[in-house]
Design a protein around this motif. Sequence first.
Motif, PDB file in Angstrom:
ATOM      1  N   THR A 111       0.852  -1.257  -0.057  1.00  0.00           N
ATOM      2  CA  THR A 111       0.036  -0.165  -0.041  1.00  0.00           C
ATOM      3  C   THR A 111       0.870   1.368  -0.134  1.00  0.00           C
ATOM      4  OG1 THR A 111      -1.590  -1.202   1.184  1.00  0.00           O
ATOM      5  CG2 THR A 111      -1.772   1.345   1.258  1.00  0.00           C
ATOM      6  N   ALA A 112       0.412   2.179  -0.884  1.00  0.00           N
ATOM      7  CA  ALA A 112       1.283   3.497  -0.803  1.00  0.00           C
ATOM      8  C   ALA A 112       2.810   3.331  -1.411  1.00  0.00           C
ATOM      9  CB  ALA A 112       1.158   4.316   0.258  1.00  0.00           C
ATOM     10  N   SER A 113       2.929   2.330  -2.217  1.00  0.00           N
ATOM     11  CA  SER A 113       4.237   1.938  -2.762  1.00  0.00           C
ATOM     12  C   SER A 113       4.600   3.177  -3.732  1.00  0.00           C
ATOM     13  CB  SER A 113       4.469   0.625  -3.269  1.00  0.00           C
ATOM     14  OG  SER A 113       5.688   0.619  -4.016  1.00  0.00           O
ATOM     15  N   ARG A 114       3.798   3.080  -4.814  1.00  0.00           N
ATOM     16  CA  ARG A 114       3.803   3.997  -5.930  1.00  0.00           C
ATOM     17  C   ARG A 114       4.017   5.490  -5.518  1.00  0.00           C
ATOM     18  NH1 ARG A 114       2.827   2.214 -11.044  1.00  0.00           N
ATOM     19  NH2 ARG A 114       3.653   3.855 -11.516  1.00  0.00           N
ATOM     20  N   GLU A 115       3.079   5.925  -4.767  1.00  0.00           N
ATOM     21  CA  GLU A 115       3.238   7.344  -3.907  1.00  0.00           C
ATOM     22  C   GLU A 115       4.453   7.578  -3.322  1.00  0.00           C
ATOM     23  OE1 GLU A 115      -1.353   5.882  -4.438  1.00  0.00           O
ATOM     24  OE2 GLU A 115       0.925   5.131  -3.793  1.00  0.00           O
ATOM     25  N   THR A 116       4.937   6.670  -2.738  1.00  0.00           N
ATOM     26  CA  THR A 116       6.314   6.757  -1.968  1.00  0.00           C
ATOM     27  C   THR A 116       7.598   6.918  -2.736  1.00  0.00           C
ATOM     28  OG1 THR A 116       5.168   5.754   0.084  1.00  0.00           O
ATOM     29  CG2 THR A 116       7.668   5.885   0.088  1.00  0.00           C
ATOM     30  N   GLU A 117       7.315   6.099  -3.826  1.00  0.00           N
ATOM     31  CA  GLU A 117       8.378   5.849  -4.980  1.00  0.00           C
ATOM     32  C   GLU A 117       8.348   7.320  -5.630  1.00  0.00           C
ATOM     33  OE1 GLU A 117       9.706   3.761  -8.986  1.00  0.00           O
ATOM     34  OE2 GLU A 117       7.878   3.310  -8.097  1.00  0.00           O
ATOM     35  N   ALA A 118       7.364   7.898  -5.699  1.00  0.00           N
ATOM     36  CA  ALA A 118       7.284   9.153  -6.721  1.00  0.00           C
ATOM     37  C   ALA A 118       7.723  10.317  -5.764  1.00  0.00           C
ATOM     38  CB  ALA A 118       5.930   9.473  -7.085  1.00  0.00           C
ATOM     39  N   LEU A 119       7.357  10.361  -4.622  1.00  0.00           N
ATOM     40  CA  LEU A 119       8.208  11.161  -3.553  1.00  0.00           C
ATOM     41  C   LEU A 119       9.459  11.071  -3.512  1.00  0.00           C
ATOM     42  CD1 LEU A 119       6.782  13.065  -1.002  1.00  0.00           C
ATOM     43  CD2 LEU A 119       8.057  11.280   0.165  1.00  0.00           C
ATOM     44  N   VAL A 120      10.178   9.963  -3.422  1.00  0.00           N
ATOM     45  CA  VAL A 120      11.293   9.467  -3.116  1.00  0.00           C
ATOM     46  C   VAL A 120      12.211  10.145  -4.352  1.00  0.00           C
ATOM     47  CG1 VAL A 120      13.409   7.737  -2.886  1.00  0.00           C
ATOM     48  CG2 VAL A 120      11.228   7.800  -1.535  1.00  0.00           C
ATOM     49  N   ARG A 121      11.823   9.982  -5.472  1.00  0.00           N
ATOM     50  CA  ARG A 121      12.327  10.255  -6.693  1.00  0.00           C
ATOM     51  C   ARG A 121      12.399  11.934  -7.123  1.00  0.00           C
ATOM     52  NH1 ARG A 121      13.844   6.110  -9.589  1.00  0.00           N
ATOM     53  NH2 ARG A 121      12.891   4.039  -9.270  1.00  0.00           N
ATOM     54  N   LYS A 122      11.788  12.695  -6.253  1.00  0.00           N
ATOM     55  CA  LYS A 122      11.726  14.155  -6.389  1.00  0.00           C
ATOM     56  C   LYS A 122      12.734  14.621  -5.585  1.00  0.00           C
ATOM     57  CE  LYS A 122       6.874  14.569  -6.816  1.00  0.00           C
ATOM     58  NZ  LYS A 122       5.348  15.449  -6.038  1.00  0.00           N
ATOM     59  N   ILE A 123      13.335  13.778  -4.690  1.00  0.00           N
ATOM     60  CA  ILE A 123      14.276  14.174  -3.663  1.00  0.00           C
ATOM     61  C   ILE A 123      15.908  14.475  -4.272  1.00  0.00           C
ATOM     62  CG2 ILE A 123      15.708  14.053  -1.539  1.00  0.00           C
ATOM     63  CD1 ILE A 123      13.161  12.297  -0.487  1.00  0.00           C
ATOM     64  N   ARG A 124      16.377  15.864  -4.251  1.00  0.00           N
ATOM     65  CA  ARG A 124      17.710  15.820  -4.987  1.00  0.00           C
ATOM     66  C   ARG A 124      18.856  15.664  -3.674  1.00  0.00           C
ATOM     67  NH1 ARG A 124      17.245  21.207  -8.431  1.00  0.00           N
ATOM     68  NH2 ARG A 124      15.656  20.607  -9.871  1.00  0.00           N
TER      69      ARG A 124
END
Length: 713
Positions: free
Chosen positions: A384-397
Amino acid sequence: MTDILKFITSRLPLSKQSVKNTIELLNEACTVPFISRYRKERTGNLDEVQIGEIVKYKEQYEALEKRKAAILKALEEQGVLTPELSQKIGDAQDLTTLEDIYLPYKKSRKTKAETARKNGLEPLAKIIMSQNANDVESIAFKYVKGSIDSVEDALEGARHIISEWINERTDIRNNIRYQLERHAMISTKEVKIKDDTNGAKAEAAQKFRDYFDWSESLSRIPSHRLLAILRAEKEGFIRVKIEIDNDRALDKIESRIIRSNNECADQIELAIADAYKRLLLPSLSNEALQIAKEKADESAITVFAKNLKQLLLGSPLGEKRVLAIDPGFRTGCKVVCLDAQGQLKYNETIYPHPPKSDSVGAMKKISSLADAYKIEAIAIGNGTASRETEALVRKIRFKNDIQVFVVSEAGASIYSASKIAREEFPDYDVTVRGSVSIGRRLQDPLAELVKIDAKSIGVGQYQHDVDQTKLQKSLDGVVEHCVNSVGVNINTASKSLLSYVSGIGPKLAENIFNFRSENGVFTSRNDIKKVPRLGGKAFEQGAAFLRIKEAKNPLDDSAVHPESYTVVTRMAKDLGKSVQELIGNAQLLKKIELKNYCTESVGLPTLQDIVKELEKPGLDIREQAKVFTFNQNIKTISDLREGQLLPGIVNNITNFGCFVDVGIKESGLIHVSNLSDSFVKDVNEHVSLHQQIIVKVLEVDIPRKRIQLKLHK
């Protein structure tokens, strides 16, 4: 030894000497991994699969002999054992034949035939079976006495005895077995169920609606379909029936027994019909269904074993510092930081998703943790919430190059609540333990997954419907094979991992773990001998599979067995080099004349293995983990459209196809017919578990949550 050799070699295309030597090694408590790797000269270079087959037939032979002994004892106690009967039992080559021989002598519950015998009707039955009498009713009248009130009662009792004789005839039983094997149909009928208040039963029944009125050849039914049908029957949704042509079966029996055309023949014909309907067909159709079930079990277990092997030998990231996230919405995302050896250094919960939606704070926290713990990779659970968490992490520089992986959570919750997890992390709750497991799976899938009951990992088909003993034995064998193929770092391995090392087992694994905790790391393989209760046999079986990093003797971090160290030392000495200089030097190793080092116990196969290992000592047979990214525009099943090409990961393989994770809750199915344009004999020849592939969407059934895919070449 002669009898077991004959039994096994009649079933396997192997030489008697190879089988004989292998049996001797097994009787000496040697393990399959050890025999296949370090006793090639004795076995004739048999591999693990061939040795496994010898083990299987050895166990079958031993089970058969044990049953023979029990039957002989029972017959002797009954006082009916004759030399001829003893010979027949001794000659039996399978349990079915053996049980047929024993059938007339079984002490069973009270039968109709037994009652008839007590009423003195066996002589009448013998007269009828002789088929010489003409006035059967007159003869039967003489037996009307006691509890026999009429001629018909007497004839019926005699027929019950004849029915039993017919049922006990091996030739008749084998003929019906043949017809069931060739012509049996399995059919089903829906059972009308009284639903409960919330409609749960009706909903559960709908999963099996394809089989509510089904008929198919028993010999051709695919394993997955038979197991589905049997599960539906077990849950009370359908009735299952095995059928053959009854008229043909009765004709076959009559042709073997009836040789006259008189009143006796009429009585025998009635007895045959009774024997067939009441005794033979129920018993032998159940037997046929059980045989089909055993074959289906074997097929399903084979699929599960293949999947498990691929999963356990999945690509490890290696000894890297990992930040692992177990994603969630309302309860937040559990974050842990692990060092390169998988030790927990920090844990916290962040709330980037609704209802709190603190994405900015979560991104800052992940970024600061990555800096503080010098994180090299991030592992995100695929629940649950894997895709949303992945998208969040990929935004981090991030300041450094950090790889992001989505990791399967299958079985993580089982581990987090287990005794093993409680022992490892007594001061942390299940959520932290689950996150640690996700991170460690990225570092080394094998080391982490061995802690979980293989049936809970979620690969395979109908694993809870197959023979659980056979399944467990097969899966244990797979885990043992994988662990010993890769090798184990004795100074970092968990008790669970150590327990699967050849010759070790749970108790010695615990002793090794405790010894390491009390005395510090092992510095040489010789140190292993100091472990309490670890004797010479266990050391012989396990030492070569236990690796010691940065040991004084470089061979201690290789698959070279300690018993061969002197051979390597001689090789190095003859070349005027040290063992250290020999390792990894392909040019130098090519100069070795292997035949100069052959002895009675060490031949070319072992020497070739030694040189191969010296070229790349301790080489991990697994590929390294690769980053994978789903289509970021696909978030739910409603986003799918026919004809789309999508990246996906194979997350389960069955006999009828494979399931693919395309980044949403529901996995899609590539049916076996959509794997290739040509005939597909084995799904595993086209895809492997966790393989990254491209798929084409063929059909989307939103109400039933089903996705049909095609493998895109």
